[in-house]
Design an enzyme around this catalytic site. Sequence first.
Site, PDB file in Angstrom:
ATOM      1  N   GLU A  91       0.828  -1.212   0.000  1.00  0.00           N
ATOM      2  CA  GLU A  91       0.000   0.000   0.000  1.00  0.00           C
ATOM      3  C   GLU A  91       0.861   1.261   0.000  1.00  0.00           C
ATOM      4  O   GLU A  91       0.762   2.102   0.895  1.00  0.00           O
ATOM      5  CB  GLU A  91      -0.936  -0.012   1.207  1.00  0.00           C
ATOM      6  CG  GLU A  91      -1.857  -1.223   1.198  1.00  0.00           C
ATOM      7  CD  GLU A  91      -3.035  -1.116   2.138  1.00  0.00           C
ATOM      8  OE1 GLU A  91      -2.865  -0.543   3.225  1.00  0.00           O
ATOM      9  OE2 GLU A  91      -4.120  -1.606   1.790  1.00  0.00           O
ATOM     10  N   GLU A 114      -5.624  -8.315  -1.290  1.00  0.00           N
ATOM     11  CA  GLU A 114      -6.297  -8.200   0.000  1.00  0.00           C
ATOM     12  C   GLU A 114      -7.754  -7.894  -0.270  1.00  0.00           C
ATOM     13  O   GLU A 114      -8.068  -7.000  -1.070  1.00  0.00           O
ATOM     14  CB  GLU A 114      -5.724  -7.053   0.852  1.00  0.00           C
ATOM     15  CG  GLU A 114      -4.350  -7.302   1.387  1.00  0.00           C
ATOM     16  CD  GLU A 114      -3.870  -6.192   2.319  1.00  0.00           C
ATOM     17  OE1 GLU A 114      -4.703  -5.526   2.970  1.00  0.00           O
ATOM     18  OE2 GLU A 114      -2.644  -5.988   2.376  1.00  0.00           O
TER      19      GLU A 114
END
Length: 462
Positions: free
Chosen positions: A174, A359
């Site tokens: 991220e 995810e």
Amino acid sequence: MGFPEGFLWGGATAANQCEGAWNEDGKGINSSDVMTAGDVNKKREITEEIKEGTYYPSHNAIDHYHHYKEDIALFAEMGFTCYRFSINWTRVFPNGDDAAPNEAGLQFYDRIIDECLKYKITPLITISHYETPLGLLKYDSWIGRTTVDCFLRYCETIFKRYKGKVRHWLTFNEINCMSSTPWTAGAVPKQDEASVMIAAYHQLLASAKAVKLAHEIDPENKVGMMYGGLFSYPYSCDPDDVIRNMEYMHEQLFYCDVQCRGYYPAYKKKDLEKKGISLPICEGDEEALKKGTVDFLSYSYYFSLVSGKNTELKDAFDTGYRNPYLKETPWGWSMDEQGLRYSLNLLYDRYQIPLMIVENGMGMYDKLEEDKTVHDPYRIDYLKRHIKEMEKAIDLDGVDVMGYTTWGCIDLVSAGTGQMEKRYGFIYVDVDDQGNGSFERYRKDSFYWYQKVIASNGKELD
Ligand code: BG6
């Protein structure tokens, strides 16, 4: 029709959220080891050093360090063909800049990788998942350029060590979270925009150089970027809302633009110029960014957002709007499976490279029944809806999706709140928010459901 042959199915974890053993076998301290536990309303605190009597969830987590065999056997029982996990940088280089790597740390990952391969599970490794060595603070962490070199030495060490065994890598988890949570993203000690943008620049540069290095060490390596899935819809068709939403998305997507296209987009250059922020660009950097574009784009997807003319661009998670059409989890995360199809299209249109969802999942309170079962129909429902939309993106829209790993396939510590009770897993771990419990593992109902999904290559969802 449906999911392609060889589609990767599995789950994802991160070292700091599952391993525990925070000071065993020579491991050093990292950014997550000084983060206390919060809760649904309370932010985690960052302490300068480890304080006696304070509970730090990463220290024991779910003790995967000592349970990895049992955990990977359970993943294999579900039929995983892929397991995404991260290497804890401080197990390999305890201070980040040590002269030689820590052999005991490398041996731990030898064991994890061999265990995966034993079950024919493809390892997908995140090189840096919210785990920056605190030893690098002497260089101001990612604000300093020395950290780029330290990172590349770490990359070289693991690329060489696991050559032939691991072919799928992600550089920074991220990476766009640098803009909103710079400590979590890279132990960045300052919060002002100039420092954060310099840290982001160094991570983007390090990522590009790592891609090139990985290809040189093994041409079969495939290296992806990892985007923290922030996608927002304009609040209304008022052009002011639409423009502000565009700016919000620019602030997130520039990280993808750099890693997928190899240069800073014009809108970002203008924004930095307007703010008087100059990046520490050295000779050869532009070339390095160009040569280090990624092989695929992976991202997390949990929810969608709404932004509009009142959105402050400072806080990526708090846009100031809620979507009245969507239900939310107890943590205020909207549930929007169609947003997954939308985001897959948005990213594929923009970059035309393979995508992977690394995810996705629903953090919820679960109840361990007396007979040690856990009934989690809400999680099955959430995942089912998302898988159906992913299938539409493949089947109806022609998006190239490589695979899908759900988040927290085994219960683990929440990155955002430090809680255990925000559970995502197919496997229940008996540990509470204070770290108490037997650490026993139990299969939830969703475990058996996911097993069927994988066995049928996504056909049997009900
Ligand atoms: C992503 C992170 O932000 O979302 C994970 O990559 C994190 O580390 C996951 O755990 C879920 O967020 P949270 O705050 O519920 O743990």
